[in-house]
Structure formats: C-alpha cells, structure tokens
Design a protein around this motif. Structure first.
Motif, PDB file in Angstrom:
ATOM      1  N   TYR A  70       0.828  -1.202   0.000  1.00  0.00           N
ATOM      2  CA  TYR A  70       0.000   0.000   0.000  1.00  0.00           C
ATOM      3  C   TYR A  70       0.867   1.260   0.000  1.00  0.00           C
ATOM      4  N   ILE A  71       1.939   1.262   0.776  1.00  0.00           N
ATOM      5  CA  ILE A  71       2.846   2.414   0.814  1.00  0.00           C
ATOM      6  C   ILE A  71       3.510   2.607  -0.543  1.00  0.00           C
ATOM      7  N   GLN A  72       3.931   1.512  -1.174  1.00  0.00           N
ATOM      8  CA  GLN A  72       4.534   1.612  -2.505  1.00  0.00           C
ATOM      9  C   GLN A  72       3.548   2.178  -3.518  1.00  0.00           C
ATOM     10  N   LEU A  73       2.327   1.707  -3.471  1.00  0.00           N
ATOM     11  CA  LEU A  73       1.318   2.188  -4.410  1.00  0.00           C
ATOM     12  C   LEU A  73       1.033   3.668  -4.193  1.00  0.00           C
ATOM     13  N   GLN A  74       0.950   4.100  -2.937  1.00  0.00           N
ATOM     14  CA  GLN A  74       0.731   5.517  -2.660  1.00  0.00           C
ATOM     15  C   GLN A  74       1.882   6.368  -3.186  1.00  0.00           C
ATOM     16  N   ALA A  75       3.118   5.880  -3.038  1.00  0.00           N
ATOM     17  CA  ALA A  75       4.275   6.617  -3.552  1.00  0.00           C
ATOM     18  C   ALA A  75       4.219   6.709  -5.072  1.00  0.00           C
ATOM     19  N   GLN A  76       3.840   5.622  -5.741  1.00  0.00           N
ATOM     20  CA  GLN A  76       3.739   5.644  -7.201  1.00  0.00           C
ATOM     21  C   GLN A  76       2.656   6.606  -7.662  1.00  0.00           C
ATOM     22  N   LEU A  77       1.548   6.632  -6.954  1.00  0.00           N
ATOM     23  CA  LEU A  77       0.462   7.526  -7.348  1.00  0.00           C
ATOM     24  C   LEU A  77       0.842   8.989  -7.150  1.00  0.00           C
ATOM     25  N   GLN A  78       1.674   9.283  -6.157  1.00  0.00           N
ATOM     26  CA  GLN A  78       2.092  10.664  -5.941  1.00  0.00           C
ATOM     27  C   GLN A  78       3.144  11.093  -6.962  1.00  0.00           C
ATOM     28  N   GLU A  79       3.992  10.187  -7.417  1.00  0.00           N
ATOM     29  CA  GLU A  79       5.026  10.523  -8.386  1.00  0.00           C
ATOM     30  C   GLU A  79       4.449  10.762  -9.775  1.00  0.00           C
ATOM     31  N   VAL A  80       3.610   9.884 -10.222  1.00  0.00           N
ATOM     32  CA  VAL A  80       3.060   9.979 -11.571  1.00  0.00           C
ATOM     33  C   VAL A  80       1.747  10.743 -11.499  1.00  0.00           C
TER      34      VAL A  80
END
Length: 111
Positions: A70-80
């Motif tokens: 979940y943390i990885q997905l949140q980071a990806q959503l904030q970057e892109v």
C-alpha cells in the motif's frame, strides 16, 4: 340499587382491562429494547478503534494489499500525475455543464 351495582361492575371491568393492557404493552416495550441491541458476537467500536490495521485495499482496483504494498502504491500515485484531458474535450465538458445549468434556469431556451 341495581344501576349502582352495574356501574361499579362496569368501572371495575374497565379498570381491569386498562391495567391488563398496560402490562401486556409494557412487556412488548421491554422486548423491543432488547431487539435493538447489537448481537453479542459484534465487536464494540471502542475495541475496533484501538486495533492496528495491517491490510489495506487498493484505491485503483479494490484488491487487498499488505501495508508495504500500500505504501509503494501511494508513492507511485504521488510521483506519476494523473493523465490530463485534451483541452478540446475539457472545453466541451465545460460547455455541456454550462448548457445544463442554463436549461435549469431558462427551460424555454432551445439552443
């Protein structure tokens, strides 16, 4: 004397009927309170608030994720950043919303 005795009997029977109906209705009233209580196997909200959530759902497709995923997905959503609409499509949507609003205030217009 017969009338007085009859009246007393009617009053007594009326009082007995009122008292009996009161007891019957109070019995139903108490059982409705019991029905409104949550089932005993239901976990109280106070306990649920103190629990640490270690699973999450994906905001994209709703599947279960671990905390790290979940943390990885949140980071990806904030970057892109999310894809932007074509300016022509955005303008068309704006005009359609404007038209809908105008029709609510001026239903007799035909444009």
């Amino acid at each position: 004397m017969g009338r007085v005795k009859t009246r007393k009997t009617v009053k007594f029977l009326g009082l007995v009927a009122i008292i009996a109906s009161f007891f019957v209705l109070s019995g139903y009233w108490g059982s409705s309170v019991v029905i409104a209580l949550p089932p005993p196997e239901d976990t109280p909200e106070e306990i649920l608030r103190t629990q640490i959530i270690i699973e999450a759902r994906s905001p994209i497709d709703g599947r279960f994720l671990t905390a790290a995923e979940y943390i990885q997905l949140q980071a990806q959503l904030q970057e892109v950043p999310p894809p932007k609409l074509d300016p022509k499509i955005r303008e068309q949507i704006f005009l359609l919303r404007l038209r809908k609003t105008l029709f609510q205030f001026f239903p007799f217009l035909n444009f």
